[in-house]
Design a protein around this motif. Structure first.
Motif, PDB file in Angstrom:
ATOM      1  N   GLY A 192     -76.350  27.127 -33.014  1.00 21.70           N
ATOM      2  CA  GLY A 192     -75.946  25.933 -33.913  1.00 21.70           C
ATOM      3  C   GLY A 192     -74.525  25.993 -34.126  1.00 21.70           C
ATOM      4  O   GLY A 192     -74.132  25.685 -35.123  1.00 21.70           O
ATOM      5  N   VAL A 193     -73.601  26.430 -33.145  1.00 28.53           N
ATOM      6  CA  VAL A 193     -72.198  26.401 -33.715  1.00 28.53           C
ATOM      7  C   VAL A 193     -71.878  27.167 -34.921  1.00 28.53           C
ATOM      8  O   VAL A 193     -71.123  26.737 -35.709  1.00 28.53           O
ATOM      9  CB  VAL A 193     -71.648  24.992 -33.631  1.00 28.53           C
ATOM     10  N   GLY A 194     -72.527  28.274 -34.958  1.00 32.83           N
ATOM     11  CA  GLY A 194     -72.113  29.131 -36.099  1.00 32.83           C
ATOM     12  C   GLY A 194     -72.814  28.895 -37.336  1.00 32.83           C
ATOM     13  O   GLY A 194     -72.290  29.507 -38.250  1.00 32.83           O
ATOM     14  N   THR A 195     -73.853  28.096 -37.352  1.00 32.83           N
ATOM     15  CA  THR A 195     -74.658  27.920 -38.622  1.00 32.83           C
ATOM     16  C   THR A 195     -76.090  28.763 -38.645  1.00 32.83           C
ATOM     17  O   THR A 195     -76.406  28.738 -39.710  1.00 32.83           O
ATOM     18  CB  THR A 195     -75.262  26.355 -38.694  1.00 32.83           C
ATOM     19  N   ARG A 196     -76.343  29.471 -37.643  1.00 29.51           N
ATOM     20  CA  ARG A 196     -77.458  30.450 -37.885  1.00 29.51           C
ATOM     21  C   ARG A 196     -77.201  31.650 -37.230  1.00 29.51           C
ATOM     22  O   ARG A 196     -76.617  31.774 -36.106  1.00 29.51           O
ATOM     23  CB  ARG A 196     -78.717  29.948 -37.221  1.00 29.51           C
ATOM     24  N   ILE A 197     -77.336  32.850 -37.839  1.00 27.38           N
ATOM     25  CA  ILE A 197     -77.161  34.314 -37.201  1.00 27.38           C
ATOM     26  C   ILE A 197     -78.686  34.883 -37.460  1.00 27.38           C
ATOM     27  O   ILE A 197     -79.036  35.010 -38.164  1.00 27.38           O
ATOM     28  CB  ILE A 197     -76.213  35.124 -38.001  1.00 27.38           C
ATOM     29  N   HIS A 198     -78.885  35.422 -36.067  1.00 30.75           N
ATOM     30  CA  HIS A 198     -80.223  36.291 -35.928  1.00 30.75           C
ATOM     31  C   HIS A 198     -79.770  37.819 -35.344  1.00 30.75           C
ATOM     32  O   HIS A 198     -79.143  37.905 -34.542  1.00 30.75           O
ATOM     33  CB  HIS A 198     -81.087  35.775 -35.093  1.00 30.75           C
ATOM     34  N   HIS A 199     -80.436  38.780 -36.093  1.00 24.51           N
ATOM     35  CA  HIS A 199     -80.081  40.177 -35.504  1.00 24.51           C
ATOM     36  C   HIS A 199     -81.330  40.394 -34.717  1.00 24.51           C
ATOM     37  O   HIS A 199     -82.448  40.100 -35.319  1.00 24.51           O
ATOM     38  CB  HIS A 199     -79.852  41.215 -36.730  1.00 24.51           C
ATOM     39  N   VAL A 200     -81.298  41.072 -33.572  1.00 26.74           N
ATOM     40  CA  VAL A 200     -82.112  41.403 -32.789  1.00 26.74           C
ATOM     41  C   VAL A 200     -82.686  42.856 -32.899  1.00 26.74           C
ATOM     42  O   VAL A 200     -81.948  43.849 -32.881  1.00 26.74           O
ATOM     43  CB  VAL A 200     -81.859  41.145 -31.243  1.00 26.74           C
ATOM     44  N   VAL A 201     -83.953  43.008 -33.827  1.00 30.21           N
ATOM     45  CA  VAL A 201     -84.423  44.401 -34.306  1.00 30.21           C
ATOM     46  C   VAL A 201     -85.894  44.512 -33.518  1.00 30.21           C
ATOM     47  O   VAL A 201     -86.716  43.789 -33.579  1.00 30.21           O
ATOM     48  CB  VAL A 201     -84.616  44.244 -35.707  1.00 30.21           C
ATOM     49  N   ASP A 202     -85.808  45.578 -32.565  1.00 33.26           N
ATOM     50  CA  ASP A 202     -87.108  45.842 -31.938  1.00 33.26           C
ATOM     51  C   ASP A 202     -87.692  44.434 -31.182  1.00 33.26           C
ATOM     52  O   ASP A 202     -88.871  44.373 -31.283  1.00 33.26           O
ATOM     53  CB  ASP A 202     -88.294  46.151 -32.950  1.00 33.26           C
ATOM     54  N   GLY A 203     -86.871  43.882 -30.606  1.00 36.79           N
ATOM     55  CA  GLY A 203     -87.218  42.578 -29.897  1.00 36.79           C
ATOM     56  C   GLY A 203     -87.477  41.560 -30.669  1.00 36.79           C
ATOM     57  O   GLY A 203     -87.879  40.357 -30.072  1.00 36.79           O
ATOM     58  N   GLN A 204     -87.390  41.564 -31.887  1.00 42.14           N
ATOM     59  CA  GLN A 204     -87.535  40.505 -32.634  1.00 42.14           C
ATOM     60  C   GLN A 204     -86.336  39.859 -33.497  1.00 42.14           C
ATOM     61  O   GLN A 204     -85.136  40.648 -33.725  1.00 42.14           O
ATOM     62  CB  GLN A 204     -88.469  40.682 -34.062  1.00 42.14           C
ATOM     63  N   TYR A 205     -86.271  38.405 -33.382  1.00 46.59           N
ATOM     64  CA  TYR A 205     -84.862  37.727 -34.036  1.00 46.59           C
ATOM     65  C   TYR A 205     -85.151  37.764 -35.612  1.00 46.59           C
ATOM     66  O   TYR A 205     -85.901  36.841 -36.046  1.00 46.59           O
ATOM     67  CB  TYR A 205     -84.706  36.381 -33.381  1.00 46.59           C
ATOM     68  N   ILE A 206     -84.415  38.349 -36.353  1.00 49.22           N
ATOM     69  CA  ILE A 206     -84.541  38.249 -37.935  1.00 49.22           C
ATOM     70  C   ILE A 206     -83.191  37.508 -38.256  1.00 49.22           C
ATOM     71  O   ILE A 206     -81.937  37.846 -38.241  1.00 49.22           O
ATOM     72  CB  ILE A 206     -84.423  39.832 -38.274  1.00 49.22           C
ATOM     73  N   GLU A 207     -83.324  36.524 -38.980  1.00 51.86           N
ATOM     74  CA  GLU A 207     -82.488  35.522 -39.556  1.00 51.86           C
ATOM     75  C   GLU A 207     -81.699  36.216 -40.723  1.00 51.86           C
ATOM     76  O   GLU A 207     -82.306  37.175 -41.568  1.00 51.86           O
ATOM     77  CB  GLU A 207     -83.058  34.213 -40.087  1.00 51.86           C
TER      78      GLU A 207
END
Length: 396
Positions: A192-207
């Motif tokens: 979203g052009v820098g409006t959401r960040i998710h970290h990928v942990v054990d294959g899951q996307y955590i906001e």
């Protein structure tokens, strides 16, 4: 349903960078999904740490263990398996591995039953790449080549892969269904052009809820939409101004498109509405022929701000952070103080920025004058990213 559909969790996360100073990490190449390292530290104390999958839990790639920063080197470690020992060519089990100091280390089937390991000689780096036209496009072979480089060479250095895209999560999931087999799995996803960040942990996307909350400062979604409504009224029924589809919008992003001749009116209306609400906006423009797309974001939003937030969170400095892009909405990301790669298929709006910035940025097209600030690749898409990484000394 797509077999690689993201599993999202609405919880914040704080992650430490394995490459940071006063830290040691071990990458183990095994066909398993889990294991442990145990042994002793330089002060005689014992330690035991879990091995966790790095490559989204895919067997046959890397497991990683970060040693506690309270545990001083040197280390003597052995690996304990928690998997089927019939798997082909495992590293030696219950063998002693000596790690002399901090850094990133590799253990694989090539290691002897008793080895003194050396840390990776090349530095960890952070690659922050746009997706469409940069990491993915018409050349799936190039995307797969970068994936293989990342898996084989970049991961065991402790490097970080960040996708920084204008796509929404919905459109990112759609891209995974189409191109996921060729793509490297990121550590962080910015949408979203820098409006959401998710970290990928054990294959899951955590906001990252800390980032999302940061966007509320001085922001008014109602004022942004009111500005668009005022522009529609001002331009009249023949206007080409319209909202992009619903999946392109979120609580911190209003995306619209218009003819180039209408842009000044739209900007005036939006800025006036935001000012009246004592709010502020970061407005990002990209070109598509005579059509202009505007992303109206919070002042704290945008690709560059999101990138710098991720840098701080994982501890990567500007000299080892490389932004890569192909279009106008990548300009702010490339215009900062990090390194940059402009791929060979860059669009007119990004090339116009390059021309205007030539007096103020170090723009070179060969490796002779390293260190490079911005590298303009001759190859397109992912092959251009690889070309830039090699020119900057981050390749194999």
């Amino acid at each position: 349903p797509c077999p690689r559909r993201c599993a999202l969790q609405a919880e914040s996360v704080k992650l430490a960078a394995a490459h940071m100073s006063q830290c040691a990490c071990v990458f183990v190449r095994v066909p398993w999904n889990s294991g442990r390292l145990r042994g002793s530290c330089g002060d005689g104390s014992s330690l035991e740490v879990p091995l966790r999958p790095v490559y989204a839990g895919v067997p046959g790639y890397w497991l990683k263990a970060s040693l506690p920063d309270t545990a001083p080197p040197p280390y003597t470690l052995e690996m304990v398996a928690e998997a089927d020992l019939m798997s082909p060519r495992p590293p030696p089990l219950n063998a002693q591995f000596a790690l002399p100091g901090y850094g990133c280390y590799q253990i694989s089937h090539a290691c002897s039953s008793s080895s003194s390991l050396s840390p990776e000689p090349k530095p960890a780096f952070c690659l922050v790449s746009d997706l469409d036209g940069t990491m993915v496009g018409s050349d799936d072979g190039g995307t797969a080549q970068l994936r293989d480089f990342w898996t084989e060479a970049a991961i065991p250095r402790g490097s970080l892969l960040v996708y920084n895209t204008g796509r929404s999560m919905f459109l990112y999931e759609k891209l995974l269904c189409e191109k996921g087999a060729h793509m490297a799995v990121p550590d962080v996803l910015i949408t979203g052009v820098g409006t959401r960040i998710h970290h990928v942990v054990d294959g899951q996307y955590i906001e990252d809820e800390e980032w999302t909350a940061n966007l509320d400062e001085n922001w008014s979604l109602d004022a942004a939409k009111a500005g668009v409504s005022n522009a529609i009224t001002s331009l009249g029924a023949s206007s080409k101004l319209k909202y992009r589809p619903e999946f392109d919008q979120n609580m911190h992003k209003v995306t619209i498109e218009m003819h180039v001749d209408e842009m000044n009116t739209v900007l005036e209306c939006v800025n006036s509405s935001m000012s009246a609400a004592a709010a502020a906006a970061n407005i990002i423009t990209s070109w598509h022929g005579d059509i202009r797309v505007l992303d109206i974001l919070p002042k704290n939003g945008g690709k560059r701000n999101a990138m710098e937030y991720v840098q701080r969170k994982y501890g990567f400095t500007d000299d080892v952070t490389i932004a890569a892009g192909d279009s106008g909405n990548d300009v702010l990301m490339l215009a900062g103080t990090t390194r940059g790669i402009v791929v060979g298929n860059a669009m007119a709006d990004l090339r116009a920025w390059l021309e205007s910035e030539l007096p103020t940025i170090q723009l070179v097209a060969d490796a002779e004058r390293a260190p490079l600030r911005v590298y303009v690749a001759s190859a397109s898409e992912a092959r251009g990213v690889l070309e830039g990484l090699n020119a900057m000394g981050f390749g194999k």
